[in-house]
Motif scaffolding. Structure first.
Motif, PDB file in Angstrom:
ATOM      1  N   ALA B  88     -65.412  71.662 -18.851  1.00  0.00           N
ATOM      2  CA  ALA B  88     -66.682  71.378 -19.517  1.00  0.00           C
ATOM      3  C   ALA B  88     -67.866  71.503 -18.559  1.00  0.00           C
ATOM      4  O   ALA B  88     -68.956  71.910 -18.952  1.00  0.00           O
ATOM      5  N   SER B  89     -67.657  71.141 -17.298  1.00  0.00           N
ATOM      6  CA  SER B  89     -68.772  71.112 -16.355  1.00  0.00           C
ATOM      7  C   SER B  89     -68.262  71.430 -14.949  1.00  0.00           C
ATOM      8  O   SER B  89     -68.293  70.584 -14.062  1.00  0.00           O
ATOM      9  N   ALA B  90     -67.832  72.668 -14.772  1.00  0.00           N
ATOM     10  CA  ALA B  90     -67.207  73.050 -13.497  1.00  0.00           C
ATOM     11  C   ALA B  90     -68.158  72.878 -12.324  1.00  0.00           C
ATOM     12  O   ALA B  90     -67.756  72.455 -11.239  1.00  0.00           O
ATOM     13  N   ASP B  91     -69.445  73.184 -12.551  1.00  0.00           N
ATOM     14  CA  ASP B  91     -70.388  73.102 -11.430  1.00  0.00           C
ATOM     15  C   ASP B  91     -71.217  71.817 -11.475  1.00  0.00           C
ATOM     16  O   ASP B  91     -72.230  71.695 -10.800  1.00  0.00           O
ATOM     17  N   GLY B  92     -70.778  70.842 -12.280  1.00  0.00           N
ATOM     18  CA  GLY B  92     -71.495  69.570 -12.357  1.00  0.00           C
ATOM     19  C   GLY B  92     -70.530  68.410 -12.194  1.00  0.00           C
ATOM     20  O   GLY B  92     -69.976  68.194 -11.117  1.00  0.00           O
ATOM     21  N   ASP B  93     -70.249  67.692 -13.314  1.00  0.00           N
ATOM     22  CA  ASP B  93     -69.376  66.508 -13.267  1.00  0.00           C
ATOM     23  C   ASP B  93     -67.931  66.842 -12.895  1.00  0.00           C
ATOM     24  O   ASP B  93     -67.151  65.948 -12.584  1.00  0.00           O
ATOM     25  N   GLY B  94     -67.586  68.120 -12.928  1.00  0.00           N
ATOM     26  CA  GLY B  94     -66.210  68.519 -12.608  1.00  0.00           C
ATOM     27  C   GLY B  94     -65.992  68.773 -11.127  1.00  0.00           C
ATOM     28  O   GLY B  94     -65.024  69.450 -10.767  1.00  0.00           O
ATOM     29  N   TRP B  95     -66.840  68.209 -10.276  1.00  0.00           N
ATOM     30  CA  TRP B  95     -66.642  68.375  -8.818  1.00  0.00           C
ATOM     31  C   TRP B  95     -65.354  67.704  -8.374  1.00  0.00           C
ATOM     32  O   TRP B  95     -64.842  66.807  -9.048  1.00  0.00           O
TER      33      TRP B  95
END
Lengths: 391, 123
Positions: B88-95
């Motif tokens: 869903a958010s590879a470059d955000g919350d998915g760190w």
């Protein structure tokens, strides 16, 4: 990336359809096959469990066995030399799952065997074998079929698809209402019509390899392209790739050849005793490998295939070492991954006899770390086969 | 704050001597549905190119490599319960993890956003 043999890969008649649907294509058993579509493996898996998934399984082998004397007993007796299943008692329209065994009782391939129901062909058997084994299977059959029993390979003329899931019956019923009354492991030959401009003559069996209700449909290449086009017009039908086919069959606790079963294991070790009918369990039953099957039954074997549920969230893949709680190696995972319906990691593997009981705690060595897991009963996701209308 | 990419599709956002590491949206799409992420232990020293994490999709496990060397100072524990955040958010919350960068000069060998985009277009 395997880009070395791409040009030599075979294509099914539905290849262009897969590409047009946006499939990610991969080499599989010598064919360029769809591994997933834009919906993704998890989405495809869940769609099949909830509605209906359409699989191209044309890479599998389709063979007919027919005898010159048109006597079913001739064909059945000949095949019974190669498989532990009871073939002679098959009635027209019945289907059975079995395995080709070698002399040592190891599994050469697993297959579906159907006795045709069509008038004039009730003596004939129709076999569906695995893509990766089919060339060897054909040689095996040709070598062992007696004079007068003909091996007719139909891969060059017939395609094969599977339509699986709770909506499969209603949807295929739009093309021929009779298919809704077929029960699990029976089949028929009929014309599919519905909205098709020209009818399609098809062999339809109520079977599959996902644990769901559904069908396998065999038809001529050009007819299959038309049928698939028509099936995909239904909102409830999505094309499904090899990725979800694998996670679906693993959740259903079904063996995959080359992974859970191969020439090193017998049907008994693989937990397939249900596919060996009672009177075929004797060492003198007369098929290749019968001695091993009988001996394994008597000894109850040293290892058995079991379901394994990792306690945490980390999937344990094929070849993961299984240990007892004291750290002794007791086996290996043969299929492992994530079950979208189960919403967690699932696996199958062989363990030594002492550890086969459901509820036994074991450890899985994933990337060097011991992770707790439990031996469980298969399947992980309940089978939804159609066994008849309740009265 | 600058962002750099590796050829293996990891990204690192640099803020002073701290780098936050994840995988690119391109990689997340290629992997498909992420079902589990194995994160390193806090305090672990890593060299550039070491296996820093493992990301598992329905079908397969893939390694995530350290874009630069350093000490792991934080991991994204939220991924334990919600690995799908990577999709869903590879470059955000998915760190995945934060490291204390030991040698900032290692960042120079990585691609900037424009170079990475060109790199992906060529794949």
């Amino acid at each position: 990336m395997s880009d070395d043999t791409t040009t030599e890969l075979k294509q099914t008649a539905l290849h262009a359809t897969h590409v047009a649907l946006g499939a990610k294509m991969v080499p599989f058993a010598g064919y360029d096959m769809p591994v997933q579509y834009p919906l993704g493996v998890k989405g495809e898996h869940l769609h099949t469990r909830e509605k209906a998934g359409l699989f191209d399984v044309s890479h599998m082998g389709q063979v007919f066995l027919m005898s010159d004397d048109k006597d079913f007993a001739t064909v059945a007796k000949a095949l019974e030399k190669l498989v532990p299943a009871d073939i002679q008692s098959l009635k027209p329209g019945q289907q059975r799952y079995s395995q080709f065994l070698n002399e040592d009782g190891g599994i050469l391939d697993d297959l579906m065997i159907s006795r045709l129901a069509m008038k004039g062909y009730e003596h004939a058997l129709y076999l569906v074998v695995n893509a990766g084994c089919k060339e060897a299977d054909y040689k095996h059959l040709k070598k062992h079929m007696p004079k007068g029993v003909n091996v007719m390979i139909k891969d060059d003329t017939l395609s094969l698809i599977a339509l699986q899931g709770p909506r499969a019956a209603a949807i295929l019923g739009c093309f021929a209402p009779e298919v809704e009354d077929l029960i699990f492991m029976t089949h028929t030959d009929l014309e599919l019509k519905g909205t098709l401009a020209e009818p399609v003559w098809a062999h339809v069996s109520r079977s599959g390899y996902t644990g769901e209700d559904g069908y396998e449909i065999s038809a001529k290449h050009e007819d299959m392209v038309r049928l698939v086009e028509e099936l995909l017009k239904y909102d409830d039908v999505e094309p499904i790739g090899l990725g979800a086919r694998d996670s679906l069959r693993l959740e259903a606790g079904l063996c995959l050849y080359g992974h859970d079963i191969d020439t090193t294991v017998s049907p008994i070790e693989a937990g397939l005793i249900w596919s060996v009918q009672k009177h075929r369990r004797d060492a003198k039953a007369g098929y290749l490998g019968a001695k091993r099957v009988a001996a394994d039954l008597a000894d109850k074997t040293t290892k058995r295939l079991v379901g394994i549920k990792p306690d945490g969230k980390a999937p344990a893949r094929e070849h993961t070492e299984i240990q007892d709680m004291d750290g002794n190696v007791i086996g290996e995972i043969t299929s492992g991954g994530f079950g979208p319906t189960v919403e967690g990691p699932i696996a199958m593997g062989y363990v030594t006899r002492k550890f086969v009981k459901a509820g036994t705690p074991v450890q899985l060595i994933v990337r060097g770390k011991a992770r707790p897991a439990t031996v469980v009963r298969l399947p992980f996701s309940p089978h939804n086969y159609f066994r008849g209308h309740s009265s | 704050m600058s962002i750099k990419y590796t050829e293996d599709h990891e990204w690192i956002k640099v803020d002073g001597d701290t780098g936050t590491v994840g995988i690119s949206p391109y990689a997340a799409t290629q992997l498909g549905d992420v079902v589990f992420v194995e994160l390193p232990e806090i305090g672990r020293e890593m060299d550039k190119g070491d296996e820093a994490a493992v990301v598992e999709s329905v079908k397969a496990a893939s390694e995530v490599y350290a874009p630069v060397g350093g000490e792991v100072i934080a991991v994204n524990e939220a991924l334990e319960d919600a690995p799908e955040t990577v999709n869903a958010s590879a470059d955000g919350d998915g760190w995945f993890l934060k490291i204390k960068i030991s040698d900032a000069s290692e960042l120079e060998s990585l691609m900037d956003e424009a170079a990475y985009k060109t790199y992906c277009d060529g794949l």
